[in-house]
Motif scaffolding. Structure first.
Motif, PDB file in Angstrom:
ATOM      1  N   VAL B 813       0.815  -1.218   0.000  1.00 27.55           N
ATOM      2  CA  VAL B 813       0.000   0.000   0.000  1.00 27.55           C
ATOM      3  C   VAL B 813       0.845   1.264   0.000  1.00 27.55           C
ATOM      4  O   VAL B 813       0.307   2.363  -0.038  1.00 27.55           O
ATOM      5  N   CYS B 814       2.192   1.099   0.039  1.00 29.87           N
ATOM      6  CA  CYS B 814       2.993   2.341   0.067  1.00 29.87           C
ATOM      7  C   CYS B 814       3.088   2.899  -1.344  1.00 29.87           C
ATOM      8  O   CYS B 814       3.550   2.207  -2.257  1.00 29.87           O
ATOM      9  N   PRO B 815       2.650   4.132  -1.568  1.00 27.30           N
ATOM     10  CA  PRO B 815       2.596   4.655  -2.942  1.00 27.30           C
ATOM     11  C   PRO B 815       3.962   5.018  -3.509  1.00 27.30           C
ATOM     12  O   PRO B 815       4.097   5.181  -4.715  1.00 27.30           O
ATOM     13  N   VAL B 816       5.007   5.149  -2.668  1.00 25.18           N
ATOM     14  CA  VAL B 816       6.262   5.689  -3.215  1.00 25.18           C
ATOM     15  C   VAL B 816       7.404   4.683  -3.060  1.00 25.18           C
ATOM     16  O   VAL B 816       8.579   5.079  -3.066  1.00 25.18           O
ATOM     17  N   TYR B 817       7.122   3.399  -2.914  1.00 23.99           N
ATOM     18  CA  TYR B 817       8.179   2.375  -2.731  1.00 23.99           C
ATOM     19  C   TYR B 817       9.067   2.722  -1.544  1.00 23.99           C
ATOM     20  O   TYR B 817      10.285   2.517  -1.591  1.00 23.99           O
ATOM     21  N   ALA B 818       8.479   3.291  -0.473  1.00 20.45           N
ATOM     22  CA  ALA B 818       9.344   3.599   0.681  1.00 20.45           C
ATOM     23  C   ALA B 818       9.592   2.313   1.464  1.00 20.45           C
ATOM     24  O   ALA B 818      10.557   2.219   2.217  1.00 20.45           O
ATOM     25  N   THR B 819       8.668   1.347   1.337  1.00 22.87           N
ATOM     26  CA  THR B 819       8.923   0.078   2.049  1.00 22.87           C
ATOM     27  C   THR B 819       8.786  -1.060   1.040  1.00 22.87           C
ATOM     28  O   THR B 819       7.760  -1.173   0.346  1.00 22.87           O
ATOM     29  N   VAL B 820       9.867  -1.816   0.894  1.00 25.26           N
ATOM     30  CA  VAL B 820       9.884  -2.904  -0.099  1.00 25.26           C
ATOM     31  C   VAL B 820      10.471  -4.148   0.565  1.00 25.26           C
ATOM     32  O   VAL B 820      10.963  -4.075   1.699  1.00 25.26           O
ATOM     33  N   HIS B 821      10.405  -5.268  -0.153  1.00 28.44           N
ATOM     34  CA  HIS B 821      10.881  -6.528   0.403  1.00 28.44           C
ATOM     35  C   HIS B 821      12.276  -6.799  -0.133  1.00 28.44           C
ATOM     36  O   HIS B 821      12.510  -6.700  -1.350  1.00 28.44           O
ATOM     37  N   SER B 822      13.207  -7.115   0.745  1.00 29.31           N
ATOM     38  CA  SER B 822      14.594  -7.319   0.259  1.00 29.31           C
ATOM     39  C   SER B 822      14.757  -8.792  -0.092  1.00 29.31           C
ATOM     40  O   SER B 822      13.935  -9.634   0.286  1.00 29.31           O
ATOM     41  N   ASN B 823      15.848  -9.106  -0.813  1.00 29.11           N
ATOM     42  CA  ASN B 823      16.011 -10.524  -1.189  1.00 29.11           C
ATOM     43  C   ASN B 823      16.570 -11.328  -0.015  1.00 29.11           C
ATOM     44  O   ASN B 823      17.005 -12.452  -0.187  1.00 29.11           O
ATOM     45  N   GLU B 824      16.608 -10.709   1.184  1.00 27.85           N
ATOM     46  CA  GLU B 824      17.056 -11.486   2.352  1.00 27.85           C
ATOM     47  C   GLU B 824      15.884 -11.730   3.303  1.00 27.85           C
ATOM     48  O   GLU B 824      16.095 -12.086   4.451  1.00 27.85           O
ATOM     49  N   LEU B 826      13.805  -9.511   4.448  1.00 28.70           N
ATOM     50  CA  LEU B 826      13.524  -8.424   5.399  1.00 28.70           C
ATOM     51  C   LEU B 826      12.561  -7.446   4.752  1.00 28.70           C
ATOM     52  O   LEU B 826      12.537  -7.287   3.526  1.00 28.70           O
ATOM     53  N   ASN B 827      11.805  -6.756   5.585  1.00 31.42           N
ATOM     54  CA  ASN B 827      10.921  -5.691   5.089  1.00 31.42           C
ATOM     55  C   ASN B 827      11.671  -4.386   5.314  1.00 31.42           C
ATOM     56  O   ASN B 827      11.859  -3.952   6.445  1.00 31.42           O
ATOM     57  N   ILE B 828      12.123  -3.773   4.208  1.00 33.66           N
ATOM     58  CA  ILE B 828      13.019  -2.599   4.329  1.00 33.66           C
ATOM     59  C   ILE B 828      12.166  -1.337   4.416  1.00 33.66           C
ATOM     60  O   ILE B 828      11.165  -1.199   3.719  1.00 33.66           O
ATOM     61  N   GLN B 829      12.583  -0.414   5.272  1.00 29.54           N
ATOM     62  CA  GLN B 829      11.911   0.896   5.359  1.00 29.54           C
ATOM     63  C   GLN B 829      12.957   1.949   4.969  1.00 29.54           C
ATOM     64  O   GLN B 829      13.934   2.141   5.707  1.00 29.54           O
ATOM     65  N   VAL B 830      12.767   2.570   3.787  1.00 26.13           N
ATOM     66  CA  VAL B 830      13.745   3.586   3.354  1.00 26.13           C
ATOM     67  C   VAL B 830      13.256   4.922   3.897  1.00 26.13           C
ATOM     68  O   VAL B 830      12.259   5.469   3.434  1.00 26.13           O
ATOM     69  N   TYR B 831      13.974   5.464   4.893  1.00 24.70           N
ATOM     70  CA  TYR B 831      13.415   6.609   5.630  1.00 24.70           C
ATOM     71  C   TYR B 831      13.317   7.848   4.751  1.00 24.70           C
ATOM     72  O   TYR B 831      12.332   8.570   4.794  1.00 24.70           O
ATOM     73  N   ASN B 832      14.347   8.089   3.880  1.00 21.98           N
ATOM     74  CA  ASN B 832      14.279   9.401   3.212  1.00 21.98           C
ATOM     75  C   ASN B 832      13.361   9.356   2.002  1.00 21.98           C
ATOM     76  O   ASN B 832      13.189  10.338   1.315  1.00 21.98           O
ATOM     77  N   ARG B 833      12.779   8.162   1.681  1.00 17.98           N
ATOM     78  CA  ARG B 833      11.848   8.110   0.549  1.00 17.98           C
ATOM     79  C   ARG B 833      10.402   8.259   1.063  1.00 17.98           C
ATOM     80  O   ARG B 833       9.519   8.604   0.302  1.00 17.98           O
ATOM     81  N   TYR B 839      -0.352   4.889   5.506  1.00 15.34           N
ATOM     82  CA  TYR B 839      -1.266   3.790   5.176  1.00 15.34           C
ATOM     83  C   TYR B 839      -0.634   2.469   5.642  1.00 15.34           C
ATOM     84  O   TYR B 839      -1.311   1.550   6.108  1.00 15.34           O
ATOM     85  N   CYS B 840       0.719   2.398   5.545  1.00 10.96           N
ATOM     86  CA  CYS B 840       1.383   1.130   5.938  1.00 10.96           C
ATOM     87  C   CYS B 840       1.093   0.828   7.396  1.00 10.96           C
ATOM     88  O   CYS B 840       0.853  -0.316   7.775  1.00 10.96           O
ATOM     89  N   SER B 841       1.074   1.868   8.242  1.00  5.82           N
ATOM     90  CA  SER B 841       0.809   1.623   9.663  1.00  5.82           C
ATOM     91  C   SER B 841      -0.622   1.146   9.850  1.00  5.82           C
ATOM     92  O   SER B 841      -0.889   0.247  10.643  1.00  5.82           O
ATOM     93  N   ASN B 842      -1.553   1.696   9.064  1.00  9.56           N
ATOM     94  CA  ASN B 842      -2.947   1.243   9.211  1.00  9.56           C
ATOM     95  C   ASN B 842      -3.098  -0.204   8.785  1.00  9.56           C
ATOM     96  O   ASN B 842      -3.874  -0.957   9.359  1.00  9.56           O
ATOM     97  N   ASN B 843      -2.328  -0.600   7.752  1.00  3.63           N
ATOM     98  CA  ASN B 843      -2.548  -1.913   7.168  1.00  3.63           C
ATOM     99  C   ASN B 843      -1.787  -2.997   7.916  1.00  3.63           C
ATOM    100  O   ASN B 843      -1.941  -4.182   7.639  1.00  3.63           O
ATOM    101  N   CYS B 844      -0.927  -2.589   8.860  1.00  6.67           N
ATOM    102  CA  CYS B 844      -0.141  -3.627   9.561  1.00  6.67           C
ATOM    103  C   CYS B 844      -0.996  -4.219  10.666  1.00  6.67           C
ATOM    104  O   CYS B 844      -1.413  -3.507  11.576  1.00  6.67           O
ATOM    105  N   PRO B 845      -1.282  -5.525  10.616  1.00  5.58           N
ATOM    106  CA  PRO B 845      -2.137  -6.120  11.665  1.00  5.58           C
ATOM    107  C   PRO B 845      -1.459  -6.099  13.032  1.00  5.58           C
ATOM    108  O   PRO B 845      -2.132  -6.098  14.056  1.00  5.58           O
TER     109      PRO B 845
END
Lengths: 182, 966, 447, 180
Positions: B813-824, B826-833, B839-845
């Motif tokens: 749900v992140c519109p700007v690819y600020a959080t993507v899945h790494s090939n290791e 991990l769920n990466i959070q790119v802070y400056n993007r 929305y990501c916080s709302n969608n996290c159970p």
């Protein structure tokens, strides 16, 4: 002013205005970054003399380029190793010795700087990727004072993310966000 | 109100104007200062480690100080130190906040009574003190300090005048254990506990998971006992007067009336003699034991303590049924006039159950007079009151917080002409002093701690001092040069170490040994448990004959117990500890008084209401918190609030519970009393809402915390059952993680909910502290939190952090690819993007994402603690646990430099590293022999909210519910 | 079916111009007072936004579990109102309904202005508003594009498309009327109208192409309305939250939008008609027709409420059940019941002829319906967020004055645009009304 | 229509008279006239039949273009730097359908406007062949005829309310320039 061609004039003005803005954006990308504000160093340290004529290695001064994330600047004791005896008469060397006398250390201007959300490790690039210093820092051996210039193939957006990403693409280096983003 | 500086103005211009011209303001040039002296091995950019010892509490766990660019940025447990074994408690992790504290004293100053504070230079201060100290008797009051520092100060005082006296004022440390052993066995030694050998631990108020003795070591031992060994795990029964972390983790919990634990223990001992075959007392003595114990019947114990006969017989049966039992008796229960009698009773019960030589032993070598008894402090005060002391030096202690009668202490200090305080931060006592001299923090000093059994732990400075402070020894020497003492303390330690080294017959040259000590952080050769025979007969019999039952008051008793976060109030200037929610009730930035619902009904109290508690004609005010886990006749409050002045973080509006404590002491050992009887409660009509971070403790059938019975575990283990992955539809292709696939496994049966991982996360990732208002508005920033849920009637803890889901609801749900899945994995959070749509916080159970609502400011010294590998997140950016990806990246880089993959355990997040019980393990799934791959298909494993098919990378192992056999 | 004449019986073509142009004369003093009031709202809203940007989003009431507050409620509320305009002018044009001619211009104006207000809120709620342009897929040096799988990006496209299409539809629809004004006024004002009229002369060829274009616009706008509000509903339906994550959201939100849109049309029509004396052109019959549509959509919305609770009850999903139990009886329970009364029970009154034809009662009902619809979005967004999966992270959200200030600013902006439009351009579609009257007079239906 | 140098504007307030005159004029194929009215008139449609408007093709083409761009652009961006988000595949057609649908309508509407402006020869200001009263409530004709036919035209238009004739200076003053 005949109202007949009012919409025409309006349209042309709009296009011109947008055009100017785009050109300005592209140009500014090029000019500003390419050379950047020329740093005024306290001492005119000439790379050409030290590297070309004396044949010093980059790693002699920037010793921890292969050992840590920073390629450090040498401390004044390294300069004094030679310059306490050799050609003390050159004005620049005199100026340097004076500064060392007075402040104990030369406060160099920083030429290359990475944004604080970027993790850039020199040793990974020099040791593992075996990249020449000139590839990123330009032909330093021909410069007197090191200036911001790129020797890399594409100069657009030098030291910007795109520039690093293209190089990573070309060399097949990992393009995971986490490789460079802190 | 809002400062429109240049940068913000440009930002608004950039936003409003349509121009796409980038911000071409001059690139800021910053100066580069190369190292003054390029010490060969110091390379900027790489972390270095120094082994040292944590001095936050008397347990003295071994630590490793992580140093980057000459400043300590992280404290971690020393993996091969016998006490910490790599883990630390929350207070240890937060020690850095004392070092980098905004309220640290930065220059010596003089403040005579109410004259204005005048700044002094070191020389002028020392000269003034030099003359003044000559006249009259000097008294040096210090807290619990390393044994070497103590001997140094004593020799120095000897130089001043023979009458000069050193008084160790540490009320939290009790001498009652030595006294009890002297009474019971004639040997005044400390106890050495071995919980790992126990099948049953009956704990009378000893909070060994929080503050009692050495919490990290005991938690570690308890966790070993909680692992399934020959089809059994340890059973913990907690008998106390109020609830605690240890009580909540216990399998059975009983609340007894205050001061009646001795009767209960002796009645159990009496019961065992009659009905149990297992007691190791030979028949000859049994009759004398029975004669002495026959006064303590179950009937009497039940009448006094409030436990029913069935419960008492059940306890007795438990003691009889389990071969290796251990009885603990701690300060939460035994902190009253007859505290030592209760500990003697515990020794007797241990003796009768045969625990000695198996789960408990007497430890030789622990110096008896480590701490001066608080009752002698009264004598000192009397001395001061009749003008015999002319100058007092305070160091590393705060009697003005823990001493009950502040007026008396203030009156006494008025009579002392010269009062000097050697302090790192200004606390209540230092504020009373005339001269205040800034002294090194323990992380900046040397020291050697004697751990008993010829084990020594080294205190080693990790960095140059942050401010213009001096070590205590140099200050003392400059005040008055003592001939036999060398000037710098390191030399003194080497000499002392030389003598210790000869005494314990170390091998090899001293130089090599000293180097090795510096490297390892101490010398310890833990011999196995000496099963020295103990004989309790003659001591016990005399004790039992003249033991008279304590008189029990029917009115309310206040249990002002040590706090898991602030110990005896020393942690109250650390913002991380205030922001770490209370382990049971999750309140922050305040200390409520906990009352039973009956008491609340009787006085008509509601949660958050402010009541005034009065006892011993002193009174304080505190908000109310209602809980049914506490004994109806007891109200409890942890120490930590009500400091007069102790920095910007200390909570002042709530009173200090230590004020209500009585002025009398333990009748045998002279220890401090922490129970105040006959407390009156009065409503004040005021209200202050408690900020509580946990929404609700009832998980319904959400199965967040799951439990499995011991029988079931044994049966499934025999079958070799394996966790079968629930059938998840595979609509889309799986992500492949070729090289690394990081996975974390958290064993809920080992997790005690102590919160060390949460504080380690704050320290490692520069997680911002938002203060009381921030938490009140629900904007706490903790990346990892301890959740407490009820399962089958008992509360259990579960650490909740970002689960790094394979199918992450936040990434799509992140519109700007600020959080993507790494090939290791991990769920990466790119802070400056991140643009901040949230929305990501709302969608996290799991709701583990945190948003920077305000910019964080790191005032001047606190920014030194920031890890350079961490990005200081601006306002408007989402942040979350990243499995400490910067540590993983560093480890991968090291491995890549050596041309190999990361070994198991080399790359672990800060929380896994700091867990004292080893509940959390982390590793690479692709590596077949890593701990994690073995645990991943353990049949106890489950994911939280598995029904949502987010396929998290964090696997929880169900808690094992203990069941009595037969 | 008998040709119901929706205009005052004696209205003839000549009077149409006079009646419609009457409001464009010199504005009365009350008009200036109203404009000043709206501008003050906007300034207060701007001040609140300025504070929020420079101090950080913390000044607003959002917190960890509830990261979306009334900014999102306002966004969905304004987009919902915007859809009624396109509905009345496009969908009813396709149905050849006869009463839409005098109402469609006001509805279209409401659409355009509501969409502009709605478009602001996705920017206002951003944490770092100065990087909002990253939401657009522009080629940049970072080789980074936009995540097209995210509902927020669909929103960007949906709102931009909706804004452009409804504005085009509005301008094209006004071309003939602007020609009328161009001929009636002198000087600079006539020039401005001339620009909007784009040289319109009313020749039969122009009418021929104009009719086809208008038909095509209506044909395009209809699916657009349905799709845009479905996408707005997918902002919530695409998530995994209990209370948001249900398949009924698209039709539920679309009917809710039309419902609140019609209510807003009545709310705007009633004072406008009185203020600009358009009683002949906008008669009670129009109000009745709109209220009937309101009734229809209200029934659909009520059906949706009940299905949501039925799903929770029938599905035995513990998260859904607790989330909906909390929605009805939790901390925000009062708003849920207010919403249910305003949206479901009050509109049932429209079944009775007495209420249907009484404009004053319809006006009151329409205001309450709007409040109810605002509350519906508030309840959906906030209650589902406040108690969802993990009981640790349950929390309470209270809007702060900053958020109310910005909402007030958006209301002020909407009304300012609307009333200045009413002063600047014809409030009723002149050529369409003339066409309608002429058509009736020359008798018979030629189709 | 070579030497058509006289322009005639006829203005009718009465609709029947206007229709009768129209019937007569419409039979004269060579007249390239504009029938101007304040509202669309179906009787005119019947008398002067016109081809179905070309605006339709603009909309169709615009829609198709929007659809293609709606699919091509997202797929290009995703393949340029394939970042994995959640469980979704890299090229997620379902998500791009929505983008394509929105762009279809956007380009469709934009091209319809272009089509209208192109076909109706707007925004050209051709107000000389126009009269202010046409936007009120009167109908009328505007056409140009050679000198000799003036009075013939006049008696056809005799029951018009107002007739304006003026000489056209140049040959190029064509009237019905929006013939297509």
């Amino acid at each position: 002013m005949k109202t007949k061609n009012l919409p025409l004039i309006l349209a042309v003005a709009m296009i011109m205005w947008v055009g100017i803005v785009i050109i300005l954006a592209i140009v500014s990308q090029k000019i500003i970054h390419r050379f950047g504000p020329l740093p005024e160093q306290p001492v005119e340290f000439s790379h050409t003399v030290h590297v070309n004529q004396l044949g010093l290695e980059c790693l002699y001064c920037h010793s921890s380029a292969e050992k840590s994330i920073h390629a450090t600047i040498p401390s004044s004791s390294l300069c004094l190793d030679c310059h306490e005896g050799v050609d003390m008469d050159i004005p620049e060397v005199k100026k340097m010795l004076a500064i060392i006398e007075e402040k104990g250390e030369i406060d160099w201007e920083r030429v290359y700087e990475v944004k604080d959300h970027v993790y850039f490790s020199h040793r990974v690039h020099t040791v593992i990727a075996k990249i020449e210093c000139q590839e990123c820092h330009g032909p330093v051996e021909h410069m007197t004072v090191a200036i911001r210039a790129s020797g890399g193939s594409s100069d657009r957006g030098f030291m910007e993310m795109g520039w690093c990403v293209t190089c990573h693409e070309r060399r097949g280096a990992p393009r995971e966000c986490i490789t460079c983003h802190k | 109100m809002n400062n429109l500086d240049r940068r913000n103005f440009l930002k608004s211009l950039g936003m409003l104007s349509l121009a796409m011209v980038p911000d071409i303001s001059r690139r800021p040039i910053r100066k580069l200062f190369p190292l003054l002296i390029p010490a060969e091995e110091i390379i900027p950019g790489t972390p270095y480690w120094y082994a040292s010892t944590c001095c936050e509490c008397p347990a003295r766990c071994g630590t490793m100080l992580k140093v980057r660019e000459g400043r300590v940025i992280k404290i971690e447990g020393n993996p091969n130190h016998p006490l910490s074994r790599g883990g630390l408690c929350p207070r240890g992790q937060a020690a850095l906040q004392e070092l980098y504290n905004v309220d640290r004293i930065r220059f010596p100053f003089k403040k005579i009574d109410n004259a204005p504070k005048t700044k002094l230079t070191w020389d002028s201060a020392i000269n003034e003190i030099k003359e003044l100290i000559e006249v009259g008797k000097t008294l040096f009051i210090s807290g619990y300090i390393t044994s070497i520092q103590k001997s140094y100060i004593q020799t120095w005082l000897g130089g001043i005048s023979e009458a000069a006296q050193l008084f160790i004022y540490e009320p939290a440390l009790r001498n009652s254990y030595y006294e009890a052993n002297r009474i019971a066995f004639g040997r005044p030694d400390a106890n050495e506990y071995h919980l790992e050998n126990a099948d049953l631990i009956m704990d009378f108020g000893a909070e060994f998971m929080e503050t009692w003795e050495s919490p990290v070591e005991l938690s570690h031992q308890y966790s070993n006992a909680r692992r399934v060994r020959n089809e059994n795990i340890v059973k913990l029964i907690y008998v106390g007067i109020s609830e605690s972390l240890t009580g909540t983790n216990a399998d059975e919990e009983y609340k007894i009336h205050p001061k009646t634990e001795a009767v209960v223990m002796l009645s159990l001992a009496n019961w065992l003699l009659d009905n149990s075959q297992k007691s190791n007392i030979n028949d000859r003595e049994k009759s004398t034991w029975r004669r002495n114990l026959q006064a303590f019947t179950l009937q009497k114990a039940s009448e006094m303590s409030g436990l029913s006969i069935e419960q008492l017989t059940h306890l007795g049966k438990q003691l009889d049924q389990y071969p290796n039992t251990l009885i603990l008796c701690g300060d939460a229960v035994a902190a009253h006039e007859q505290g030592t009698d209760s500990i003697v009773a515990a020794n007797i019960l241990n003796y009768i159950c045969g625990s000695y030589g198996n789960t408990i032993a007497l430890k030789s070598g622990q110096p008896l007079d480590a701490v001066d008894a608080p009752v002698d402090f009264e004598a000192v005060i009397e001395e001061i009151l009749n003008d015999q002391i002319s100058n007092i030096i305070f160091y590393n202690t705060n009697p003005f917080y823990t001493y009950p009668d502040k007026e008396r202490l203030r009156k006494a200090l008025k009579k002392v002409p010269l009062k000097i305080a050697l302090a790192t931060t200004l606390n209540d006592t230092a504020a009373m002093a005339d001269y205040v001299l800034p002294v090194h923090h323990t992380i900046e000093t040397w020291g050697v701690e004697d751990l008993g059994n010829e084990d020594y732990s080294l205190v080693q400075p990790g960095m140059q001092p942050v401010f213009d402070s001096k070590p205590v020894e140099v200050v003392l020497q400059s005040i008055r040069k003592h001939t036999r003492l060398p000037n710098d303390f390191e030399q003194y330690i080497e000499n002392e170490w030389q003598s210790i080294f000869n005494e314990i017959g170390g091998n090899g040259s001293f130089e090599k040994n000293w180097k090795e000590m510096l490297l390892k952080g101490g010398v310890w050769n833990r011999t196995t448990l000496q099963s020295a025979q103990v004989d309790a007969s003659q001591g016990a019999f005399s004790f039992l004959q003249n033991y008279e039952l304590p008189k029990v008051s029917e009115r309310l008793t206040l249990n002002a117990h040590l706090s898991h976060r602030y110990y005896d109030g020393v942690g109250a200037n650390k913002s991380w500890l205030w922001e770490l929610p209370h382990q049971l009730y999750h309140y922050v930035w305040d200390v409520p008084v906990r009352v039973h619902p009956n008491v609340a009904r009787e006085y008509g109290l509601a949660e958050g209401e402010i009541v005034s508690l009065s006892c011993n004609n002193r009174s304080i005010e505190a908000p109310v918190l209602i809980t049914d886990q506490i004994h109806p006749k007891v109200i409890a409050m942890e120490l930590g609030s009500g400091h007069a002045n102790y920095g910007q973080h200390a909570v002042k509006e709530t009173g200090n519970p230590a004020d209500l404590l009585p002025l009398n002491f333990d009748r045998i050992s002279g220890d401090k009393i922490f129970l105040a009887e006959n407390v009156e409660i009065k409503k004040t009509g005021k209200r202050r809402d408690l900020v509580r971070l946990q929404g609700s403790y009832d998980q319904g059938e959400r199965k967040i915390v799951q439990q499995i019975s011991l029988k079931e575990v044994v049966r499934l283990h025999k079958q070799g059952a394996v966790r079968e992955e629930p059938h998840a539809p595979k609509i889309y292709p799986e992500h492949e993680h070729e090289v690394y696939d990081w996975m974390m496994v958290i064993d809920l049966s080992l997790c005690t909910g102590c919160g060390a991982c949460a504080v380690a996360c704050y320290a490692e990732n520069a997680v911002p502290v938002v203060g009381k208002q921030g938490c009140k508005h629900g904007r706490e920033m903790a990346w990892l939190r301890l959740e407490k849920f009820e399962v089958d009637g008992r509360y259990r803890f579960i650490p909740m952090l970002c689960q790094q889901c394979e199918i992450a609801p936040c990434e799509t749900v992140c519109p700007v690819y600020a959080t993507v899945h790494s090939n290791e994995g991990l769920n990466i959070q790119v802070y400056n993007r991140c643009v901040g749509t949230r929305y990501c916080s709302n969608n996290c159970p799991y709701k583990v994402r945190r948003f920077n609502y305000y910019p964080t400011r790191w005032e001047e010294p606190t920014n030194l603690q920031l890890n350079p590998d961490i990005y200081h997140r601006p306002k408007g950016v989402m942040e979350k646990c990243t499995f400490c990806v910067h540590r993983l990246r560093r480890a991968k880089e090291e491995a890549k430099m050596q041309g190999r993959l990361v070994k198991d355990g080399e790359a672990i997040p800060a929380c896994v590293q700091s867990c004292p019980t080893g509940a959390m393990s982390f590793g690479n799934l692709n590596n077949p022999d890593s701990r994690v791959t073995k645990m991943v298909n353990n049949f106890r494993g489950y994911h939280v909210f598995e029904v949502l098919n987010t396929q998290p990378s964090v696997l929880y192992l169900k808690n094992i519910k203990h069941e009595d056999k037969g | 079916m008998s040709k119901e004449n929706y205009f005052a019986p004696d209205l003839i073509v000549d009077q149409v111009n006079a009646q419609v142009l009457e409001p464009l004369k010199k504005p009365s003093k009350l008009f200036y007072v109203m404009i000043a009031l709206f501008i003050s709202f906007i300034l207060f809203g701007a001040y609140c936004l300025y504070t929020q940007i420079f101090e950080g989003l913390g000044v607003a009431g959002m917190n960890n579990p509830i990261a979306w507050g009334i900014y999102l409620t306002n966004f969905v509320f304004w987009v919902g109102i915007a859809h009624s305009g396109t509905l009345i002018s496009a969908i009813l044009f396709l149905f050849r309904s006869r009463w839409r001619t005098s109402v469609n211009r006001i509805a279209e104006a409401m659409t355009v202005f509501a969409v502009t207000m709605a478009g602001l809120f996705p920017l206002i709620h951003l944490g770092r508003i100065w990087f909002a342009y990253w939401l657009l897929p522009y080629p940049n040096a970072r080789h980074l594009w936009v995540n097209f799988r995210s509902p927020l990006n669909w929103d960007v496209f949906a709102v931009v498309t909706y804004m452009t299409v409804s504005t085009l539809f509005f301008i094209v629809g006004m071309m003939p009327d602007m020609a009328v004004l161009r001929d009636r006024f002198k000087g600079i004002r006539s020039k401005i109208y001339g620009v909007f009229a784009m040289g319109w002369r009313g020749t039969h060829r122009q009418w021929h192409h104009y009719e086809t274009a208008y038909l095509l616009f209506a044909a395009l706008a209809t699916p657009l309305v349905i799709s845009v509000h479905s996408i707005v509903s997918w902002d919530f339906a695409m998530s995994s939250l209990p209370g948001w994550h249900s398949t009924i959201f698209a039709p539920y939100f679309v009917s809710g939008a039309i419902f609140s849109g019609c209510a807003m049309v009545i709310t705007i029509l009633y004072p406008l008609r009185k203020f600009f004396h358009l009683e002949d052109l906008i008669t009670e019959k129009h109000f009745t027709r709109i209220s009937q549509m309101m009734l229809l959509t209200s029934l659909i919305v009520t059906y949706s409420y009940l299905t949501e609770f039925f799903i929770a009850w029938y599905g035995h999903n513990i998260f859904e059940q607790e989330s909906f139990y909390n929605r009805a009886f939790g901390y925000y329970g009062i708003y849920f019941f207010m919403m249910f009364v305003f949206n479901s029970i009050l509109p049932l009154g429209i079944f009775f002829k007495k209420i249907r034809t009484n404009i004053k009662v319809l006006f009151v009902i329409s205001i309450l319906v709007n409040v109810g619809m605002w509350l519906e979005r508030f309840v959906i967004i906030i209650t589902s967020l406040s108690r969802d999966y993990d009981p640790y992270a349950w929390g309470i959200y209270k809007p702060t004055y900053i958020e109310w200030g910005i909402f007030l600013g958006s209301v002020g902006g909407f009304l300012l645009l609307f009333f200045s439009f009413a002063k600047f351009a014809p409030v009723v579609a002149i050529s369409e009304v003339k066409g309608q009257i002429h058509h009736d007079k020359t008798g018979g239906d030629h189709e | 229509m070579n030497n058509a140098n006289v322009r005639i504007k006829a203005i009718y307030n009465n609709y029947e008279a206007f229709i009768n005159a129209l019937k007569v004029l419409s039979s004269k194929k060579e007249l390239d006239m504009d029938v101007i009215s304040p509202m669309p008139l179906h009787d005119v449609e019947k008398l002067i039949p016109q081809k179905p408007s070309g605006v339709r093709w603009f909309t169709f083409f615009g829609g198709i273009l929007g659809l293609i761009i709606g699919f091509a652009f997202p797929i290009y961006t995703v393949l340029d730097w394939p970042l994995i988000t959640g469980g979704k595949p890299v090229v997620t057609i379902q998500a791009f359908i929505i983008i394509a649908f929105e762009l279809l309508i956007l380009f469709g509407a934009a091209f319809t406007l272009l089509g209208l402006l192109f076909h109706a020869r707007l925004p050209r200001q051709n107000l000389s062949n126009y009269d202010v009263r046409f936007s009120g409530n009167s109908f009328g004709f505007v056409f140009s005829v050679p000198e000799r036919k003036i009075n013939e035209m006049k008696n056809i238009l005799q029951d018009a309310d107002d007739i304006i004739t003026d000489k056209l200076s140049t040959e190029s003053g064509r009237i019905g320039n929006e013939s297509r």
